[in-house]
Design a protein around this motif. Structure first.
Motif, mmCIF file in Angstrom:
data_model
loop_
_atom_site.group_PDB
_atom_site.id
_atom_site.type_symbol
_atom_site.label_atom_id
_atom_site.label_comp_id
_atom_site.label_asym_id
_atom_site.label_seq_id
_atom_site.Cartn_x
_atom_site.Cartn_y
_atom_site.Cartn_z
ATOM 1 N N ARG A 72 -0.294 -96.882 52.408
ATOM 2 C CA ARG A 72 0.759 -97.856 51.760
ATOM 3 C C ARG A 72 0.737 -99.191 51.524
ATOM 4 O O ARG A 72 0.064 -99.981 52.552
ATOM 5 C CB ARG A 72 2.155 -97.465 52.466
ATOM 6 N N GLU A 73 0.572 -99.787 50.264
ATOM 7 C CA GLU A 73 0.468 -101.106 50.090
ATOM 8 C C GLU A 73 -0.698 -101.601 50.660
ATOM 9 O O GLU A 73 -0.519 -102.758 51.330
ATOM 10 C CB GLU A 73 1.935 -101.736 50.452
ATOM 11 N N ILE A 93 -14.286 -93.739 56.709
ATOM 12 C CA ILE A 93 -13.470 -93.452 55.648
ATOM 13 C C ILE A 93 -14.526 -93.428 54.352
ATOM 14 O O ILE A 93 -15.356 -94.249 54.086
ATOM 15 C CB ILE A 93 -12.426 -94.251 55.283
ATOM 16 N N GLY A 94 -14.485 -92.359 53.646
ATOM 17 C CA GLY A 94 -15.271 -92.251 52.430
ATOM 18 C C GLY A 94 -14.891 -91.106 51.610
ATOM 19 O O GLY A 94 -14.030 -90.465 51.747
ATOM 20 N N ARG A 95 -15.421 -91.118 50.335
ATOM 21 C CA ARG A 95 -15.330 -89.959 49.295
ATOM 22 C C ARG A 95 -15.395 -88.630 50.016
ATOM 23 O O ARG A 95 -16.908 -88.498 50.455
ATOM 24 C CB ARG A 95 -15.909 -90.145 48.135
ATOM 25 N N GLN A 103 -16.846 -96.503 54.692
ATOM 26 C CA GLN A 103 -16.509 -97.682 55.601
ATOM 27 C C GLN A 103 -16.308 -97.420 57.124
ATOM 28 O O GLN A 103 -15.641 -96.194 57.233
ATOM 29 C CB GLN A 103 -15.321 -98.273 54.987
ATOM 30 N N ARG A 104 -16.660 -97.985 57.769
ATOM 31 C CA ARG A 104 -16.714 -97.715 59.297
ATOM 32 C C ARG A 104 -15.863 -98.961 59.659
ATOM 33 O O ARG A 104 -16.009 -100.117 59.510
ATOM 34 C CB ARG A 104 -17.988 -97.774 59.930
ATOM 35 N N LEU A 116 -6.472 -102.119 54.102
ATOM 36 C CA LEU A 116 -7.829 -101.492 53.626
ATOM 37 C C LEU A 116 -7.245 -101.396 52.055
ATOM 38 O O LEU A 116 -6.375 -100.860 51.916
ATOM 39 C CB LEU A 116 -8.038 -100.404 54.456
ATOM 40 N N ALA A 117 -8.260 -101.766 51.033
ATOM 41 C CA ALA A 117 -8.031 -101.508 49.817
ATOM 42 C C ALA A 117 -8.613 -100.032 49.572
ATOM 43 O O ALA A 117 -10.073 -99.997 49.602
ATOM 44 C CB ALA A 117 -8.669 -102.513 49.032
ATOM 45 N N LEU A 118 -7.945 -98.982 49.107
ATOM 46 C CA LEU A 118 -8.717 -97.692 48.882
ATOM 47 C C LEU A 118 -8.259 -97.483 47.191
ATOM 48 O O LEU A 118 -6.974 -97.790 46.847
ATOM 49 C CB LEU A 118 -7.973 -96.688 49.628
#
Length: 147
Positions: A72-73, A93-95, A103-104, A116-118
């Motif tokens: 969120r946000e 985190i990844g696709r 990203q680690r 975090l910007a996803l």
């Protein structure tokens, strides 16, 4: 009217060779594209990794932790359950289809939110404990379009 040139065996041979060359070139292009992306391997040697899987799974279930992620946000929230606040974790985190955007992130004990910007879409998240009891889990998170 001009006389049409006859269809000879040589012309048929060249037509057949051109057709096969086109199919082979297309297949080679697709093969190169497929092997250049995410290979789908989770571990290097599944047999060795699987030998102790039952014992690790039993110990992990005994902890009573079930991981869930929400976004969120511009922040990723991690919820593991009671008793996990004293443990540090590493997140990847990844696709799902590529490791290019991986990203680690390290979560210190008690930290359960990360700025975090996803981008919108599907993300795979792997979490591994780096202190305390052994814990490893993975999940998929879908970030909706803004609006």
């Amino acid at each position: 009217m001009r006389d049409a040139k006859p269809l000879t065996g040589r012309k048929v041979l060249f037509i057949a060779l051109a057709a096969f060359a086109t199919v082979i070139a297309a297949n080679m292009t697709m093969m190169m594209a497929a092997t250049g992306s995410f290979p789908g391997l989770v571990v290097k040697n599944a047999y060795v990794e699987g030998q102790g899987w039952n014992d690790r799974a039993k110990a992990q279930r005994a902890l009573g932790w079930t991981v869930s992620f929400s976004y969120r946000e511009g922040a990723l929230q991690v919820d593991l359950g009671p008793g996990s606040d004293a443990v540090a974790f590493d997140l990847t985190i990844g696709r799902p289809s590529s490791d290019r955007d991986d990203q680690r992130i390290t979560l210190s004990p008690g930290q359960r939110e990360v700025p975090l910007a996803l981008e919108p879409g599907a993300w795979r998240i792997e979490i591994v404990s780096t202190s305390g009891p052994a814990y490893r889990a993975s999940a998929q998170l879908v970030v909706p379009e803004a609006g």
